[in-house]
Write an enzyme that holds these catalytic residues in place. Structure first.
Site, PDB file in Angstrom:
ATOM      1  N   CYS A  33      10.030  39.891 -42.671  1.00 26.15           N
ATOM      2  CA  CYS A  33      11.075  39.067 -42.058  1.00 26.15           C
ATOM      3  C   CYS A  33      10.683  38.607 -40.660  1.00 26.15           C
ATOM      4  CB  CYS A  33      12.363  39.876 -41.892  1.00 26.15           C
ATOM      5  SG  CYS A  33      13.089  40.521 -43.387  1.00 26.15           S
ATOM      6  N   CYS A  37      16.026  38.124 -38.187  1.00 21.33           N
ATOM      7  CA  CYS A  37      16.704  38.235 -39.474  1.00 21.33           C
ATOM      8  C   CYS A  37      17.960  39.089 -39.357  1.00 21.33           C
ATOM      9  CB  CYS A  37      15.771  38.837 -40.518  1.00 21.33           C
ATOM     10  SG  CYS A  37      16.468  38.823 -42.183  1.00 21.33           S
ATOM     11  N   CYS A  67      15.953  35.091 -44.363  1.00 23.17           N
ATOM     12  CA  CYS A  67      15.487  34.401 -43.147  1.00 23.17           C
ATOM     13  C   CYS A  67      14.334  33.437 -43.408  1.00 23.17           C
ATOM     14  CB  CYS A  67      15.100  35.420 -42.076  1.00 23.17           C
ATOM     15  SG  CYS A  67      13.599  36.391 -42.422  1.00 23.17           S
TER      16      CYS A  67
END
Length: 71
Positions: A33, A37, A67
């Site tokens: 991520c 996120c 994300c």
């Protein structure tokens, strides 16, 4: 370069200023991520950090669907 602790603090704060500077990978889910996120935060011991998306992907992690760090 940020230390593990500094990166972890940025992830907990969902700091978008660090998007693109490093990526958070979660060993238990196989996902990576952006620091910003908003997904549930993993346990600290399950986290690795990578400098690039390519590094995270070559280590077997896939992009987060929330994300979308690959975009």
């Amino acid at each position: 370069m940020l230390t593990f602790e500094e990166k972890w603090e940025k992830v907990l704060a969902c700091d978008a200023a660090y998007d693109g500077q490093f990526y958070t990978a979660v060993k238990t889910t196989g996902i990576y991520c952006r620091p910003s996120c908003r997904s549930r935060k993993p346990k600290r011991e399950n986290v690795d950090f990578y400098e690039t998306k390519a590094e995270a992907e070559s280590s077997g992690f896939r992009p987060c669907k929330r994300c979308q760090p690959e975009v």
